[in-house]
Write a protein that holds these residues in place. Structure first.
Motif, PDB file in Angstrom:
ATOM      1  N   GLU A  40       0.767  -1.084  -0.143  1.00  0.00           N
ATOM      2  CA  GLU A  40       0.154  -0.020   0.026  1.00  0.00           C
ATOM      3  C   GLU A  40       1.083   1.313   0.100  1.00  0.00           C
ATOM      4  O   GLU A  40       1.849   1.378   0.942  1.00  0.00           O
ATOM      5  N   ILE A  41       0.579   2.308  -0.795  1.00  0.00           N
ATOM      6  CA  ILE A  41       1.391   3.500  -1.098  1.00  0.00           C
ATOM      7  C   ILE A  41       0.588   4.652  -0.336  1.00  0.00           C
ATOM      8  O   ILE A  41      -0.249   4.883  -0.797  1.00  0.00           O
ATOM      9  N   GLU A  42       1.187   5.302   0.692  1.00  0.00           N
ATOM     10  CA  GLU A  42       0.730   6.346   1.254  1.00  0.00           C
ATOM     11  C   GLU A  42       1.555   7.593   0.797  1.00  0.00           C
ATOM     12  O   GLU A  42       2.690   7.581   0.952  1.00  0.00           O
ATOM     13  N   GLN A  43       0.941   8.676   0.461  1.00  0.00           N
ATOM     14  CA  GLN A  43       1.638   9.808   0.250  1.00  0.00           C
ATOM     15  C   GLN A  43       1.459  10.798   1.463  1.00  0.00           C
ATOM     16  O   GLN A  43       0.265  11.034   2.045  1.00  0.00           O
ATOM     17  N   THR A  44       2.367  11.350   2.013  1.00  0.00           N
ATOM     18  CA  THR A  44       2.451  12.027   3.070  1.00  0.00           C
ATOM     19  C   THR A  44       3.293  13.347   2.952  1.00  0.00           C
ATOM     20  O   THR A  44       3.693  13.610   1.493  1.00  0.00           O
ATOM     21  N   GLU A  45       3.540  14.353   3.907  1.00  0.00           N
ATOM     22  CA  GLU A  45       4.187  15.728   3.238  1.00  0.00           C
ATOM     23  C   GLU A  45       5.590  15.268   3.280  1.00  0.00           C
ATOM     24  O   GLU A  45       5.905  16.260   2.315  1.00  0.00           O
ATOM     25  N   ARG A  46       6.112  14.013   3.956  1.00  0.00           N
ATOM     26  CA  ARG A  46       7.509  13.863   3.536  1.00  0.00           C
ATOM     27  C   ARG A  46       7.751  12.944   2.290  1.00  0.00           C
ATOM     28  O   ARG A  46       9.102  12.645   1.964  1.00  0.00           O
ATOM     29  N   GLY A  47       6.598  12.795   1.748  1.00  0.00           N
ATOM     30  CA  GLY A  47       7.018  11.968   0.498  1.00  0.00           C
ATOM     31  C   GLY A  47       6.061  10.651   0.365  1.00  0.00           C
ATOM     32  O   GLY A  47       5.218  10.359   1.330  1.00  0.00           O
ATOM     33  N   LEU A  48       6.653   9.614   0.004  1.00  0.00           N
ATOM     34  CA  LEU A  48       5.901   8.476  -0.437  1.00  0.00           C
ATOM     35  C   LEU A  48       6.342   7.361   0.691  1.00  0.00           C
ATOM     36  O   LEU A  48       7.439   7.380   0.719  1.00  0.00           O
ATOM     37  N   VAL A  49       5.369   6.574   1.535  1.00  0.00           N
ATOM     38  CA  VAL A  49       5.669   5.609   2.400  1.00  0.00           C
ATOM     39  C   VAL A  49       5.126   4.436   1.715  1.00  0.00           C
ATOM     40  O   VAL A  49       3.949   4.296   1.385  1.00  0.00           O
ATOM     41  N   VAL A  50       5.789   3.444   1.687  1.00  0.00           N
ATOM     42  CA  VAL A  50       5.274   2.086   1.277  1.00  0.00           C
ATOM     43  C   VAL A  50       5.127   1.120   2.349  1.00  0.00           C
ATOM     44  O   VAL A  50       6.070   0.833   3.172  1.00  0.00           O
ATOM     45  N   HIS A  51       4.176   0.480   2.423  1.00  0.00           N
ATOM     46  CA  HIS A  51       3.601  -0.497   3.704  1.00  0.00           C
ATOM     47  C   HIS A  51       3.428  -1.572   2.902  1.00  0.00           C
ATOM     48  O   HIS A  51       2.761  -2.098   2.225  1.00  0.00           O
TER      49      HIS A  51
END
Length: 112
Positions: free
Chosen positions: A21-32
């Motif tokens: 699952e890819i989450e877009q945050t203020e710091r960039g993309l986070v892959v779970h």
């Protein structure tokens, strides 16, 4: 999705698919990592689902909620339906080639 160069012998040329699952945050993309993985041979006439035990362990350890686990199982089934089932095997959703054409094009590029 990758075709690992370290796969040799009986699994040479096989695809490895890691459901994420890819989450877009203020710091960039986070892959779970969603814990479920697939091994798919070049002929795509069969496949292996891996790490369901890791999914269960993650739920037991509180790393995933039951609702998140249900989402992972739904995503797993959707992947199978979309990419791995044949029309003769029953409803298979929209259907899509595996591997997707864009990935095949990248796979054909020379290694660097």
């Amino acid at each position: 999705m990758t075709k690992p160069a370290v796969f040799e012998g009986a699994v040479e040329g096989w695809w490895y698919v890691d459901l994420v699952e890819i989450e877009q945050t203020e710091r960039g993309l986070v892959v779970h990592d969603l814990y479920v993985d697939f091994l798919i041979p070049p002929a795509v006439d069969r496949y292996q689902i891996l790490d369901l035990d890791e999914l269960a362990d993650a739920v037991r350890a509180g790393k995933l909620t039951p609702s998140q686990c249900a989402d992972v199982l739904t995503a797993t089934q959707r992947f199978v339906d979309r990419y791995l089932r044949r029309p003769a095997e029953g409803p298979s959703g929209p259907g899509a080639e595996f591997p997707p054409g864009a990935v095949t094009a990248l796979d054909r590029l020379p290694a660097f």
